[in-house]
Design an enzyme around this catalytic site. Structure first.
Site, PDB file in Angstrom:
ATOM      1  N   ASP A  89      -3.834  -0.976   6.696  1.00 21.28           N
ATOM      2  CA  ASP A  89      -4.558  -0.747   5.445  1.00 21.28           C
ATOM      3  C   ASP A  89      -5.816  -1.604   5.449  1.00 21.28           C
ATOM      4  O   ASP A  89      -5.726  -2.836   5.497  1.00 21.28           O
ATOM      5  CB  ASP A  89      -3.690  -1.133   4.242  1.00 21.28           C
ATOM      6  CG  ASP A  89      -2.420  -0.300   4.107  1.00 21.28           C
ATOM      7  OD1 ASP A  89      -2.194   0.589   4.961  1.00 21.28           O
ATOM      8  OD2 ASP A  89      -1.661  -0.547   3.160  1.00 21.28           O
ATOM      9  N   LYS A 150      -5.893   4.412  -0.290  1.00 23.59           N
ATOM     10  CA  LYS A 150      -5.021   3.494  -1.029  1.00 23.59           C
ATOM     11  C   LYS A 150      -5.780   3.007  -2.252  1.00 23.59           C
ATOM     12  O   LYS A 150      -6.959   2.656  -2.167  1.00 23.59           O
ATOM     13  CB  LYS A 150      -4.601   2.328  -0.135  1.00 23.59           C
ATOM     14  CG  LYS A 150      -3.697   1.297  -0.808  1.00 23.59           C
ATOM     15  CD  LYS A 150      -3.274   0.230   0.204  1.00 23.59           C
ATOM     16  CE  LYS A 150      -2.543  -0.921  -0.451  1.00 23.59           C
ATOM     17  NZ  LYS A 150      -2.144  -1.958   0.541  1.00 23.59           N
ATOM     18  N   LYS A 174      -1.805   6.369  -1.061  1.00 20.86           N
ATOM     19  CA  LYS A 174      -0.859   5.279  -1.283  1.00 20.86           C
ATOM     20  C   LYS A 174      -1.265   4.588  -2.577  1.00 20.86           C
ATOM     21  O   LYS A 174      -2.355   4.033  -2.674  1.00 20.86           O
ATOM     22  CB  LYS A 174      -0.870   4.291  -0.117  1.00 20.86           C
ATOM     23  CG  LYS A 174       0.018   3.058  -0.348  1.00 20.86           C
ATOM     24  CD  LYS A 174      -0.003   2.142   0.866  1.00 20.86           C
ATOM     25  CE  LYS A 174       0.711   0.833   0.611  1.00 20.86           C
ATOM     26  NZ  LYS A 174       0.709  -0.057   1.820  1.00 20.86           N
TER      27      LYS A 174
END
EC number: 4.1.2.4
Length: 215
Positions: A89, A150, A174
């Site tokens: 990430d 995300k 996410k």
């Protein structure tokens, strides 16, 4: 959705600056017990991979502010992948995005994606963005072949239904930031999220109720 499928979509997370080795092991133990993934700081990835080789391991780069040099982010991504991370990430440079330097933001994501052969999730830090800036960030990540978007690091605000709904128009999402219960997780899934990042992963799975997914 059954409990096992639900748990597999949770990234049980420990990323605070105070995180100690024992904290990481506790998260890994819970992830293994519940069938969740685990998201841990870069410095613990190698040890985490050795400790829990069967747990899907997520780590971060450019975290939490996204202001590292592009080359540093790409190198960090490669380093944590080589140490055993299954997914990465990365935080975008929010300041460059808000300043209008979209070419630099896109190029940076492309460089990180090219550095590793594993899925890269792009943290857009939605709580800091206007609606139009959020769409621009999503477009740039999609153009750069990111695997996921995300919502946030969790350091600057929480995930929102509105942000997830927007982001889901571009890539799998996410949702992360302030998701502390099963009900909150369901709200994010209903908004279009595919994954949840949360430090309360075990509590979220403990609250699982299959009726929430019945139509």
């Amino acid at each position: 959705m059954d409990r096992d499928t639900f748990a597999a979509r949770i990234d049980h997370t420990v990323l605070g600056p105070e995180t100690a080795p024992g904290d990481v092991e506790a998260v890994l133990d819970a992830a293994a017990e519940y069938g969740m993934n685990a998201c841990v700081p870069p410095c613990y990835v190698e040890a985490a991979s050795d400790y829990a080789p069967d747990v899907t391991l997520v780590s971060v780069c450019g975290f939490p502010h996204g202001q590292h040099a592009t080359e540093t982010k790409a190198t960090e991504a490669e380093t944590v992948w080589q140490a055993g991370a299954d997914e990465i990430d990365v935080v975008i440079n929010v300041g460059r995005l808000r300043g209008g330097d979209t070419d630099a933001v896109r190029a940076e994501i492309e460089q990180v994606v090219a550095a590793v052969p594993v899925p890269v999730k792009v943290i857009v830090e939605a709580p800091l963005l206007s609606a139009s800036e959020l769409r621009t960030a999503c477009e740039l990540a999609a153009d750069a072949d990111a695997a996921y978007l995300k919502t946030a690091t969790g350091f600057n605000g929480d995930a929102t239904v509105a942000a997830v709904e927007t982001m889901a128009e571009y890539l799998p999402v996410k949702a992360s930031g302030g998701i502390g219960s099963f009900e909150a997780a369901v709200e994010m899934f209903d908004a279009g999220a595919d994954r949840i990042g949360a430090s309360a992963g075990a509590a979220i799975v403990d609250g699982f109720d299959p009726a929430a997914f019945e139509t």
